[in-house]
Design a protein around this motif. Structure first.
Motif, PDB file in Angstrom:
ATOM      1  N   GLY A  65       0.836  -1.226   0.058  1.00 15.13           N
ATOM      2  CA  GLY A  65      -0.124   0.046   0.026  1.00 15.13           C
ATOM      3  C   GLY A  65       0.799   1.281   0.032  1.00 15.13           C
ATOM      4  N   MET A  66       0.166   2.498  -0.289  1.00  8.79           N
ATOM      5  CA  MET A  66       0.813   3.817  -0.501  1.00  8.79           C
ATOM      6  C   MET A  66      -0.203   4.683  -0.019  1.00  8.79           C
ATOM      7  N   ALA A  67       0.258   5.805   0.699  1.00 13.82           N
ATOM      8  CA  ALA A  67      -0.687   6.970   1.188  1.00 13.82           C
ATOM      9  C   ALA A  67       0.287   8.134   0.696  1.00 13.82           C
ATOM     10  N   LEU A  68      -0.753   9.278   0.374  1.00 16.50           N
ATOM     11  CA  LEU A  68       0.321  10.615   0.276  1.00 16.50           C
ATOM     12  C   LEU A  68      -0.043  11.579   1.344  1.00 16.50           C
ATOM     13  N   VAL A  69       0.940  12.378   1.654  1.00 14.76           N
ATOM     14  CA  VAL A  69       0.800  13.543   2.395  1.00 14.76           C
ATOM     15  C   VAL A  69       1.244  14.508   1.837  1.00 14.76           C
ATOM     16  N   GLY A  70       0.714  15.727   2.206  1.00 19.13           N
ATOM     17  CA  GLY A  70       0.990  17.082   1.726  1.00 19.13           C
ATOM     18  C   GLY A  70       0.703  17.678   0.304  1.00 19.13           C
ATOM     19  N   MET A  71      -0.303  16.938  -0.404  1.00 20.32           N
ATOM     20  CA  MET A  71      -0.800  17.359  -1.599  1.00 20.32           C
ATOM     21  C   MET A  71      -1.379  18.890  -1.513  1.00 20.32           C
TER      22      MET A  71
END
Length: 126
Positions: free
Chosen positions: A77-83
């Motif tokens: 899995g992957m998650a994004l922060v700070g978009m």
């Protein structure tokens, strides 16, 4: 056409990898970023901080979505922060946020990615 590059800092956590990106994710820079992100997400859950990314074009967005799919295939899995606001708006319009969690902090991203341990669950129940 000017050269564009993405700087990448990789920090190994206890149960995940944290990646800090900065620069421009575009047609020129995205392939090298994809290669490294795919390598990382194949091994462990990946938190990607994109707060330093000043620009995403369609190829940059595509690389992020493809990396998230790769993580699902590998069971990591992957998650994004700070978009930033504009790319986040594009993510939502394209419904990419349904595949890639957009999180407000690294802590929130870890909640999205890491299974809770028996000890953590037991602590909540006490």
């Amino acid at each position: 056409m000017k050269d564009t590059a993405v700087d990448m800092v990789v920090v190994e956590g206890e149960r995940h990898t944290h990646v800090l990106l900065s620069g421009e994710m575009d047609l020129l820079s995205a392939p090298s970023v994809r290669e490294r992100l795919w390598e990382l997400v194949s091994e462990r859950p990946l938190v990607v901080d994109v707060s330093g990314v000043s620009f995403f074009d369609a190829e940059g967005l595509r690389i992020v979505a493809a990396t998230a799919r790769r993580g699902l295939e590998c069971g990591t899995g992957m998650a994004l922060v700070g978009m930033r606001p504009f790319p986040e708006k594009m993510f939502r319009i394209l419904r990419m946020h349904e595949e890639v969690p957009l999180c407000s902090s690294a802590r929130e991203a870890l909640w999205c990615l890491l299974p809770r341990t028996d000890e953590e669950i037991e602590g909540w129940l006490d």
